[in-house]
Scaffold this motif. Structure first.
Motif, mmCIF file in Angstrom:
data_model
loop_
_atom_site.group_PDB
_atom_site.id
_atom_site.type_symbol
_atom_site.label_atom_id
_atom_site.label_comp_id
_atom_site.label_asym_id
_atom_site.label_seq_id
_atom_site.Cartn_x
_atom_site.Cartn_y
_atom_site.Cartn_z
ATOM 1 N N GLY A 10 27.354 27.149 92.866
ATOM 2 C CA GLY A 10 27.793 28.544 92.893
ATOM 3 C C GLY A 10 27.767 29.140 91.513
ATOM 4 O O GLY A 10 28.243 28.526 90.551
ATOM 5 N N CYS A 11 27.202 30.340 91.408
ATOM 6 C CA CYS A 11 27.133 31.015 90.108
ATOM 7 C C CYS A 11 27.497 32.483 90.264
ATOM 8 O O CYS A 11 26.868 33.358 89.680
ATOM 9 C CB CYS A 11 25.727 30.850 89.516
ATOM 10 S SG CYS A 11 25.622 31.232 87.752
ATOM 11 N N GLY A 12 28.521 32.713 91.098
ATOM 12 C CA GLY A 12 29.039 34.064 91.268
ATOM 13 C C GLY A 12 30.101 34.348 90.222
ATOM 14 O O GLY A 12 30.038 33.840 89.095
ATOM 15 N N ALA A 13 31.093 35.140 90.589
ATOM 16 C CA ALA A 13 32.129 35.523 89.637
ATOM 17 C C ALA A 13 32.893 34.313 89.112
ATOM 18 O O ALA A 13 33.136 34.183 87.909
ATOM 19 C CB ALA A 13 33.092 36.515 90.286
ATOM 20 N N ILE A 14 33.280 33.395 90.015
ATOM 21 C CA ILE A 14 34.044 32.219 89.592
ATOM 22 C C ILE A 14 33.167 31.287 88.764
ATOM 23 O O ILE A 14 33.546 30.839 87.683
ATOM 24 C CB ILE A 14 34.624 31.482 90.807
ATOM 25 C CG1 ILE A 14 35.670 32.351 91.495
ATOM 26 C CG2 ILE A 14 35.241 30.148 90.383
ATOM 27 C CD1 ILE A 14 36.223 31.756 92.776
ATOM 28 N N GLY A 15 31.979 30.970 89.260
ATOM 29 C CA GLY A 15 31.094 30.056 88.548
ATOM 30 C C GLY A 15 30.728 30.546 87.161
ATOM 31 O O GLY A 15 30.726 29.770 86.191
ATOM 32 N N THR A 16 30.434 31.835 87.051
ATOM 33 C CA THR A 16 30.081 32.400 85.745
ATOM 34 C C THR A 16 31.249 32.324 84.777
ATOM 35 O O THR A 16 31.086 31.972 83.598
ATOM 36 C CB THR A 16 29.618 33.856 85.906
ATOM 37 O OG1 THR A 16 28.465 33.895 86.748
ATOM 38 C CG2 THR A 16 29.276 34.474 84.561
ATOM 39 N N ALA A 17 32.456 32.628 85.273
ATOM 40 C CA ALA A 17 33.640 32.555 84.414
ATOM 41 C C ALA A 17 33.912 31.119 83.963
ATOM 42 O O ALA A 17 34.319 30.881 82.824
ATOM 43 C CB ALA A 17 34.852 33.126 85.144
ATOM 44 N N VAL A 18 33.675 30.159 84.852
ATOM 45 C CA VAL A 18 33.831 28.744 84.480
ATOM 46 C C VAL A 18 32.862 28.381 83.372
ATOM 47 O O VAL A 18 33.224 27.724 82.378
ATOM 48 C CB VAL A 18 33.620 27.835 85.711
ATOM 49 C CG1 VAL A 18 33.447 26.374 85.280
ATOM 50 C CG2 VAL A 18 34.787 27.956 86.670
ATOM 51 N N LEU A 19 31.603 28.797 83.494
ATOM 52 C CA LEU A 19 30.598 28.508 82.464
ATOM 53 C C LEU A 19 31.001 29.090 81.114
ATOM 54 O O LEU A 19 30.815 28.454 80.069
ATOM 55 C CB LEU A 19 29.245 29.071 82.887
ATOM 56 C CG LEU A 19 28.544 28.352 84.043
ATOM 57 C CD1 LEU A 19 27.308 29.122 84.473
ATOM 58 C CD2 LEU A 19 28.160 26.934 83.641
ATOM 59 N N GLU A 20 31.562 30.280 81.124
ATOM 60 C CA GLU A 20 31.988 30.910 79.863
ATOM 61 C C GLU A 20 33.068 30.083 79.173
ATOM 62 O O GLU A 20 33.054 29.918 77.946
ATOM 63 C CB GLU A 20 32.495 32.323 80.140
ATOM 64 C CG GLU A 20 31.392 33.304 80.522
ATOM 65 C CD GLU A 20 31.930 34.671 80.912
ATOM 66 O OE1 GLU A 20 33.143 34.765 81.215
ATOM 67 O OE2 GLU A 20 31.139 35.629 80.931
ATOM 68 N N LEU A 21 33.994 29.529 79.959
ATOM 69 C CA LEU A 21 35.095 28.767 79.379
ATOM 70 C C LEU A 21 34.678 27.362 78.952
ATOM 71 O O LEU A 21 35.329 26.754 78.104
ATOM 72 C CB LEU A 21 36.249 28.685 80.375
ATOM 73 C CG LEU A 21 37.000 29.993 80.620
ATOM 74 C CD1 LEU A 21 37.971 29.849 81.775
ATOM 75 C CD2 LEU A 21 37.748 30.427 79.358
ATOM 76 N N LEU A 22 33.612 26.838 79.543
ATOM 77 C CA LEU A 22 33.197 25.468 79.231
ATOM 78 C C LEU A 22 32.259 25.372 78.037
ATOM 79 O O LEU A 22 31.943 24.261 77.599
ATOM 80 C CB LEU A 22 32.505 24.838 80.445
ATOM 81 C CG LEU A 22 33.381 24.499 81.649
ATOM 82 C CD1 LEU A 22 32.532 23.819 82.713
ATOM 83 C CD2 LEU A 22 34.563 23.619 81.264
ATOM 84 N N ARG A 23 31.809 26.499 77.516
ATOM 85 C CA ARG A 23 30.794 26.460 76.457
ATOM 86 C C ARG A 23 31.224 25.634 75.250
ATOM 87 O O ARG A 23 30.396 25.007 74.590
ATOM 88 C CB ARG A 23 30.440 27.884 76.012
ATOM 89 C CG ARG A 23 29.471 28.584 76.947
ATOM 90 C CD ARG A 23 28.997 29.883 76.360
ATOM 91 N NE ARG A 23 30.060 30.867 76.259
ATOM 92 C CZ ARG A 23 29.891 32.100 75.752
ATOM 93 N NH1 ARG A 23 28.714 32.465 75.269
ATOM 94 N NH2 ARG A 23 30.898 32.949 75.716
ATOM 95 N N ALA A 24 32.530 25.631 74.944
ATOM 96 C CA ALA A 24 33.001 24.939 73.745
ATOM 97 C C ALA A 24 33.502 23.528 74.033
ATOM 98 O O ALA A 24 34.003 22.861 73.131
ATOM 99 C CB ALA A 24 34.108 25.762 73.085
ATOM 100 N N ASP A 25 33.375 23.048 75.273
ATOM 101 C CA ASP A 25 33.889 21.732 75.627
ATOM 102 C C ASP A 25 32.861 20.652 75.317
ATOM 103 O O ASP A 25 31.839 20.533 76.005
ATOM 104 C CB ASP A 25 34.250 21.690 77.113
ATOM 105 C CG ASP A 25 35.572 22.371 77.405
ATOM 106 O OD1 ASP A 25 36.462 21.705 77.934
ATOM 107 O OD2 ASP A 25 35.702 23.569 77.094
ATOM 108 N N ALA A 26 33.158 19.832 74.326
ATOM 109 C CA ALA A 26 32.197 18.806 73.917
ATOM 110 C C ALA A 26 32.061 17.692 74.951
ATOM 111 O O ALA A 26 31.013 17.054 75.047
ATOM 112 C CB ALA A 26 32.624 18.216 72.571
#
Length: 268
Positions: A10-26
């Protein structure tokens, strides 16, 4: 630090928001984004911006995926989550309301047992699920969930039948009944009702009341429970997700928390 490879369904509103928050997670890497064929182009654009190393595909890769996060609804659970569980891939499910469908919760449990793994249902927009689940062990007598949202959050649902939502002048009860029926009629609004019921008395014994209220700007969730443990009442006022007023932003944070717990040396 070891990196956990994740498939995001899923890459809707929830999926996109999750991706934004995970960008800095090593410790977390979105290795695949799984969407229907009609959504591939949009998902590729999102991936290029937020997860450039992710494979955008219509199916969960058969190799290299260590954890799956579902954020796409009922069909995604049947098409992607169940097969992944049978292959032994642990899964996190955000669309808990879909489990109101007869037999789906049992199918998830059976698939996880077959694959020797686990499926986790996240609390999403509501708190107190740990307390409710613990109270069930001692014996619950009554559980009621009340969901109160702005009228626009109920657009496109049965709440529009016989009334004009944008003309409501006062709080209006749009549904009262069981959690199973609430989740069936309001699948995009009733994830919390399903989560509360699965943690407590079940879909048929948990009472639900849904309200369209022009006097609120947040999504307001209230859980009342009584039993051998005593009683509690929890009210949360959640800001809606900017891209989807039917969903609380806390749902995204709950999903990210569940992912981070998989790699954190200390989890609370």
């Amino acid at each position: 630090m070891p990196v956990l490879n994740i498939a995001l369904v899923g890459c809707g509103a929830i999926g996109t928001a999750v991706l934004e928050l995970l960008r800095a997670d090593a410790g977390l890497r979105v290795a695949a984004i799984v969407v229907p064929g009609s959504s591939l182009a949009g998902a590729r654009a999102v991936a290029q911006r937020l997860a450039p190393g992710a494979e955008v595909t219509e199916a969960v890769p058969s190799q290299g995926i260590e954890l799956l996060l579902e954020a796409a609804g009922h069909a995604a659970i049947e098409h992607h989550v169940l097969p992944a569980l049978r292959r032994g891939v642990p899964c996190i499910v955000a669309s808990v309301g879909a489990l109101s469908a007869p037999g789906l919760a049992e199918a998830l449990e059976a698939a996880a047992a077959e694959g020797g793994t686990q499926v986790q249902l996240i609390p999403g927009a509501i708190g107190g699920i740990d307390a409710l689940a613990a109270a069930r062990i001692g014996g619950l007598a009554r559980v009621r969930y009340t969901g109160r949202k702005p009228p626009r959050a109920w657009a496109g649902t049965p709440a529009e039948q016989g009334r004009q939502l944008d003309a409501l002048a006062e709080a209006t009860v749009i549904f009262e009944g069981s959690a199973r029926e609430a989740a069936r009629l309001y699948p995009k609004n009733a994830n919390v009702a399903a989560t509360v019921s699965l943690a407590g008395l079940g879909l048929d014994e948990t009472q639900v009341r849904l309200i369209a209220d022009p006097g609120v700007s947040e999504n307001v969730h209230t859980v009342e429970a009584e039993g051998a443990f005593g009683s509690f009442e929890l009210t949360m006022r959640n800001q809606p997700l900017a891209a989807n007023p039917k969903t609380s932003a806390l749902t995204v944070y709950s999903a990210v928390r569940a992912l981070r717990h998989r790699v954190a040396p200390l989890a609370v």
